[in-house]
Design an enzyme around this catalytic site. Structure first.
Site, short mmCIF file in Angstrom:
data_model
loop_
_atom_site.label_atom_id
_atom_site.label_comp_id
_atom_site.label_asym_id
_atom_site.label_seq_id
_atom_site.Cartn_x
_atom_site.Cartn_y
_atom_site.Cartn_z
N GLU A 266 45.61 38.15 28.89
CA GLU A 266 44.32 37.49 29.06
C GLU A 266 43.55 37.31 27.75
O GLU A 266 42.98 36.25 27.49
CB GLU A 266 43.44 38.24 30.07
CG GLU A 266 43.82 37.98 31.53
CD GLU A 266 44.96 38.86 32.04
OE1 GLU A 266 45.41 39.75 31.28
OE2 GLU A 266 45.39 38.67 33.19
N HIS B 178 39.27 43.84 42.33
CA HIS B 178 39.42 42.39 42.52
C HIS B 178 38.25 41.75 43.26
O HIS B 178 38.39 40.68 43.83
CB HIS B 178 40.71 42.08 43.30
CG HIS B 178 41.94 42.10 42.46
ND1 HIS B 178 42.49 43.26 41.99
CD2 HIS B 178 42.74 41.10 42.01
CE1 HIS B 178 43.57 42.98 41.28
NE2 HIS B 178 43.75 41.67 41.28
#
Lengths: 325, 328
Positions: B60, B129
């Site tokens: 990322e 999440h």
């Protein structure tokens, strides 16, 4: 075996390498003096001792190849062609500085020279280098990206992510590790399980080479060859240049973690006098000619200091400019 | 106008901008062959090819750094991070690099890039999440932060973000992907960055909200109208820069404000907006500004207790009743 210099470059270019190294050293010496006087503040990381890497490598690149570096980058900018006056003014925090006094020592930048910045988060320049190389490939530009970094940066995640990425996407990046053996005070064997840094690229199938970073000609030849290979194949390569900084990590570091004997050994390999000796021995320059070059560099840096001193501070309104386009 | 989902509106914006400008490229984990983990990039690879639609490694921080470098080199990258939660792995490139480069290099470099990220909670995805991290980005100068509530706003805002020469964070709420609405088909339909929208005019209370919170606020306002309470709903759309003019004008009219935020309450955007209202509208406020916030807890999995952690229509209604009944 040392290469005969005239096998490598014409005389005037060989002499120019000496001039660039001397200018870099002189610039850093003046920076140290101005820091002591309080004219330069903040962090100041000097390049003294490592000049053969920036000078040899830059000579091996094309003028519009991108260069990115870390926070010890004054020499890389100046050797690329940045005006020493504007670099010194940046260090003084003046409006005439390369980045209007907003960057400072660690954030030099000059897009007209394809010098794409000094970055002060260790390893921050890796992904940005890969991205610039991607833009060059996408736009079909005949340009590679040279990414300079230190031995301390190779344990950051971005190092591994970026090597993997550059090879995976087949991007023209030349990674140049300036291994001066210390990340601040931590010697490379105390931070890296495999301290032979150029061998760490095998996980990404990137060919690599180790070169004597105290020998400007060795660096030039290695980078010149590698840069052309990167240009031709569009794939990354990796060079580790072993070198040494003669000063502490920054001006606040007395460098007590290194022994006097080690320091002396590396001082005997100082790239400046050793290269000057070769120029004289091979009859490429006379002592008088080198003296004249040294005097010119000294005068140029003194002029840069005077320029920085006389330059205006940034306007208060600059605080709010350049946050958004 | 065409009716379409929030997902398809974002997809259309991407396609239109890629047709409009060959320097627009899309990169991210599983965006090409797999067409996005939320299928937002469906059809991009087949239309634009692998030169412009790029799958990336799961890296990322480097996804964002590559986009930064590509933007400095003249491209207009749109990077997708699979969810906003993973942006925390990329905060070095987002905060230390993307938002600083224009400033610290004295305005000599521009970074025209967009980061798209699904976010928000409510799907029983657990603590790692389900986060609403919008305030993290708002806190840092140097980037736009956009979070639309409708398909039309999603299309118009994303197109503006891609064309803007500043870096932008474009958040997409996972529970809105299937919501439908009318979307202008005009390929020049743009929503200006930094402009909130009054999504429902009213007289007695201003409800300030964004993204899925706007949807809930509108439902609450409808129900409250039945009780004779008139609410004005301000949909922020742009979280950075905040549209002070629209927020403050509404509060000056109503004299009361409820701010609804999905993020954690502590140092959340509700605190910032409440503070701006207090600083600028103290003379007209009839009650203190009320916040309806996500709870200050890591998100639990079980749906029975997860729903307690996220603002609901009922909690918004209760807050409005409180500020209009003097029961504060």
């Amino acid at each position: 075996m040392e290469t005969r210099l005239r096998m490598v470059l014409p005389d005037h270019e060989l002499v120019r390498l000496y001039e660039q190294m001397f200018l870099s050293r002189e610039f850093e010496d003046h920076c140290a003096e101005q820091y002591t006087k309080g004219n330069i503040t903040g962090f100041l990381h000097l390049y003294s001792g490592q000049e053969a890497v920036a000078v040899g490598a830059t000579a091996g690149l094309h003028k519009d190849d991108y260069i990115l570096s870390a926070y010890r980058e004054h020499a890389q900018a100046i050797v690329r062609g940045a005006d020493p006056k504007r670099v010194m003014a940046e260090l003084f925090g003046k409006a005439t500085g390369l980045c209007k006094g907003k960057g400072g020592s660690m954030h030099l930048f000059d897009p007209s020279l394809s010098f794409m910045g000094g970055y002060a988060i260790v390893g921050g320049q890796f992904p940005i280098s890969v991205g610039l190389a991607f833009s060059s490939k996408y736009r079909n530009e005949d340009r590679i990206t040279a990414c300079f970094f230190g031995d301390g940066a190779v344990n950051q995640g971005t190092f591994h992510e970026s090597l993997n990425w550059a090879q995976l996407w087949e991007l023209p990046v030349l990674f140049i590790c300036e291994n001066n053996f210390y990340g601040i005070g931590t010697e490379v064997h105390r931070s890296s399980a495999l301290a032979s840094i150029h061998r760490r690229t095998c996980g990404y199938d990137i060919p690599s080479e180790k070169v004597d970073g105290m020998d400007v000609i060795a660096v030039y030849k290695a980078v010149k060859y590698a840069a052309e290979k990167v240009r031709e194949t569009g794939r990354p390569l990796f060079i580790e240049a072993t070198t040494y900084r003669f000063r502490g990590h920054s001006m606040s570091d007395p460098g007590k973690y290194r022994s006097a004997a080690e320091h002396e050994l590396w001082k005997s390999r100082d790239p400046l006098p050793n290269y000057a000796k070769r120029l004289l021995e091979e009859g490429i320059a006379t002592r008088e000619a080198l003296d004249a070059i040294e005097a010119r560099c000294r005068a140029g840096v003194e002029e840069a200091v005077a320029f920085a001193e006389e330059s205006p501070w940034p306007e208060d309104s600059e605080v709010y400019s350049d946050i958004y386009v | 106008m065409a009716e379409m989902t929030y997902r398809d509106a974002i997809n259309l914006a991407l396609k239109e901008e890629m047709r409009h400008d060959p320097s627009v490229v899309v990169l991210g984990e599983d965006v090409a062959l797999y067409e996005g983990s939320f299928k937002v990039t469906r059809g991009l690879l087949s239309e634009f090819g692998e030169e412009r639609v790029k799958d990336t490694p799961i890296s990322e921080n480097t996804i964002i750094g590559v986009a930064v470098g590509a933007a400095m080199g003249g491209l207009r990258p749109v990077a997708e991070l699979m969810t906003v939660n993973f942006a925390l792995l990329a905060m070095d490139q987002i905060v230390n690099h993307m938002t600083k480069i224009h400033y610290m290099f004295g305005g000599q470099a521009v970074v025209p890039m967009t980061i798209r990220m699904p976010g928000g909670g409510g799907s029983q995805l657990g603590a790692q999440h389900s986060q609403s991290l919008e305030t993290f980005f708002m806190h840092c100068p140097g980037m736009r932060v956009l979070y639309p509530s409708t398909p039309a706003d999603a299309k118009g805002l994303l197109k503006s973000a891609i064309r803007d020469n500043n870096p932008a964070i474009f958040l997409e709420h996972e529970l809105l992907y299937n919501s439908k609405g009318d979307v202008p088909e005009d390929p020049e339909y743009l929503i200006p960055i930094g402009k909130a929208a009054v999504k429902r005019p009213g007289e007695q209370v201003t409800i300030v909200a964004y993204a899925r919170m706007t949807v809930l606020a509108l439902q609450a306002a409808e129900e409250l109208a039945g009780e004779g309470i008139s609410c004005e709903v301000v949909d922020l759309r742009s979280l950075a820069p905040l549209d002070d003019d629209t927020i403050l004008a509404s509060v000056r009219k109503t004299g009361r404000a409820v701010v609804v935020e999905e993020c954690w309450r502590t140092c959340g955007l509700g605190a910032e907006i409440a503070s701006r209202i207090f600083e600028n509208c103290f003379d007209v406020l009839q009650t203190p500004v009320r916040r309806v916030s996500g709870l200050d807890v890591p998100m639990p999995y079980s749906r029975k207790i997860e729903k307690l952690c996220i603002p609901r229509k009922e909690t918004i209604i209760q807050a409005v009743r409180d500020v209009t009944s003097g029961g504060y």
